[in-house]
Write an enzyme that holds these catalytic residues in place. Structure first.
Site, PDB file in Angstrom:
ATOM      1  N   TYR A 179      46.798  31.052  34.205  1.00 48.84           N
ATOM      2  CA  TYR A 179      45.925  32.026  34.896  1.00 48.84           C
ATOM      3  C   TYR A 179      46.717  33.303  35.188  1.00 48.84           C
ATOM      4  O   TYR A 179      46.289  34.402  34.836  1.00 48.84           O
ATOM      5  CB  TYR A 179      45.377  31.437  36.203  1.00 48.84           C
ATOM      6  CG  TYR A 179      44.859  32.490  37.139  1.00 48.84           C
ATOM      7  CD1 TYR A 179      45.546  32.818  38.297  1.00 48.84           C
ATOM      8  CD2 TYR A 179      43.697  33.191  36.841  1.00 48.84           C
ATOM      9  CE1 TYR A 179      45.092  33.824  39.132  1.00 48.84           C
ATOM     10  CE2 TYR A 179      43.231  34.190  37.674  1.00 48.84           C
ATOM     11  CZ  TYR A 179      43.944  34.502  38.816  1.00 48.84           C
ATOM     12  OH  TYR A 179      43.484  35.503  39.643  1.00 48.84           O
ATOM     13  N   SER A 225      45.600  40.473  40.432  1.00 42.31           N
ATOM     14  CA  SER A 225      45.928  39.512  41.491  1.00 42.31           C
ATOM     15  C   SER A 225      47.410  39.541  41.809  1.00 42.31           C
ATOM     16  O   SER A 225      48.242  39.799  40.947  1.00 42.31           O
ATOM     17  CB  SER A 225      45.531  38.113  41.012  1.00 42.31           C
ATOM     18  OG  SER A 225      46.105  37.126  41.837  1.00 42.31           O
ATOM     19  N   LYS A 261      46.333  37.302  33.773  1.00 39.31           N
ATOM     20  CA  LYS A 261      46.211  38.507  34.601  1.00 39.31           C
ATOM     21  C   LYS A 261      47.293  39.524  34.223  1.00 39.31           C
ATOM     22  O   LYS A 261      47.049  40.721  34.132  1.00 39.31           O
ATOM     23  CB  LYS A 261      46.333  38.148  36.086  1.00 39.31           C
ATOM     24  CG  LYS A 261      45.076  37.545  36.686  1.00 39.31           C
ATOM     25  CD  LYS A 261      43.900  38.505  36.577  1.00 39.31           C
ATOM     26  CE  LYS A 261      42.607  37.890  37.068  1.00 39.31           C
ATOM     27  NZ  LYS A 261      41.441  38.767  36.856  1.00 39.31           N
TER      28      LYS A 261
END
Ligand code: WQD
Length: 345
Positions: free
Chosen positions: A152, A128, A156
């Protein structure tokens, strides 16, 4: 008839996963879904079957269930894997980081162990643009420094580094990491689309639910940013374009001269502000939107959009759909789901 290449799609019942399963079938692959439906509706796979006219194998298990995943990989000739299965809500990750470490980090470790044990050696990974944090320069290319703004984003980033180090130990294991920008929109059939569980955190589903009367008002999180109209800028990419990028990544790995490890931005290369998204909706969907300006949302970056030239050079992929296509497809899908909900009530 040549045997179709079977591709294991973890999280294949999710928003991006389900659209990618359609693209895989359209390009002659045989997708096999692993998805425990923790963040997907159980009727998504049947809807994908309706669109494609194909029966799809779906195993309702988690990636952490190594014995079950190992059995699937042993019983099916898995040619490659696309790994979507992960939690992805920035706000939730701040409140519950352990859930994100367990699923996003633990799930990848378990999957890699099974793939290594069974000699499966092609992986497309769902990364992402969140790994760029507040980008040093915009449009952002893959050389931009990486960081994280939330648990989050941390998972990633760590996922990417885990894969790079695993690949260094196993260079025969080819990997392509796709850094998505902002996925939006719905399949042209309007049979599948974005339907988050509970209250949407992302802009477009909240916008269409407001227009549909499910939410009273859309709050714009700040209009005092250093951008032309004061609202944040993002690179909104149609989910069908994003799906096709995954197939292009698999085909890229088939090439003898493709590298063993690569990281590629998947975006349109254009920035659109929140206000421009609202204007785009009102101009093309024939509905006025009830919106207001509220305080900034912690963790938001003012502006980010992709330099997508590497995707075109390496994958021969370029976004085909416009923001207008994405917004109108999202609205068409919202209206269709609303009709279905009303007819079922
Ligand atoms: C977009 C813009 C908000 C809702 C996140 C993840 C990213 C990726 C996509 C997984 C921002 C504004 C939003 C609302 C608003 N997910 N907004 N009112 O935060 O750019 O990206 O989702 O890979 O990793 O970080 O997307 O849609 O939440 O927000 O004003 O009700 O819309 O402030 O400027 P974001 P988003």
């Amino acid at each position: 008839m040549s045997e179709l290449k079977s591709v294991l799609v973890t999280g294949g019942a999710g928003y991006i996963g389900s659209h990618t399963v359609i693209a895989l079938i359209e390009q002659g692959f045989n997708p096999i879904i692993i998805d425990d439906l923790r963040n997907a509706k159980e009727d998504v796979v049947p809807r994908v079957e309706e669109i494609t006219g194909k029966k799809i194998l779906h195993f309702p298990i988690a990636c952490q269930d190594k014995a079950a995943v190992d059995k699937i990989v042993k019983e099916h000739p898995i040619w490659g894997v696309i790994h979507f299965a992960a939690d992805k809500a920035v706000g939730e990750s701040v409140e519950n980081p352990l859930k994100y470490f367990d699923n996003n980090l633990g799930g990848l470790v378990a999957l890699l162990e099974v793939l290594k044990d069974n000699g499966v050696s092609r992986l497309v990974f769902s990364s992402s643009c969140t790994v760029y944090g507040i980008a040093k320069s915009i449009p952002v290319d893959e050389s931009n420094p990486v960081s994280y703004n939330s648990p989050y984003g941390f998972t990633k980033l760590v996922n990417e580094q885990m894969l790079e180090q695993f690949n260094a130990a196993h260079p025969e294991f080819k990997m392509v990491l796709l850094r998505y920008f902002n996925p939006v929109g719905a399949h042209p059939s309007t049979i599948i689309g974005e339907e988050p569980q509970g209250v949407p955190s992302n802009l477009l589903p909240f916008l269409t639910q407001t227009a549909a009367g499910i939410r009273p008002v859309l709050t714009v999180y700040g209009d005092d940013y250093d951008t032309p109209d004061g609202t944040c800028i993002r690179d909104y990419i149609h989910v069908s374009d994003l799906a096709e990028a995954h197939v292009a990544a698999l085909e890229y790995m088939e090439k003898e001269d493709s590298p063993s490890f690569d990281v590629i931005n998947i975006g349109t290369g254009k920035g659109t502000s929140v206000k421009e998204m609202i204007d785009c909706f009102e101009e093309n969907c024939g509905t006025k939107l009830n919106w207001q300006v509220g305080p900034r949302r912690p963790g938001d970056v003012p502006a980010i959009y992709a330099d997508a030239t590497r995707a075109e050079e390496k994958l021969g992929w370029k976004a085909r759909f416009s923001v207008k296509d994405a917004v109108t497809s999202a609205w068409n899908y919202q209206q269709k789901r609303l009709e279905k909900l009303k007819s079922n009530s």
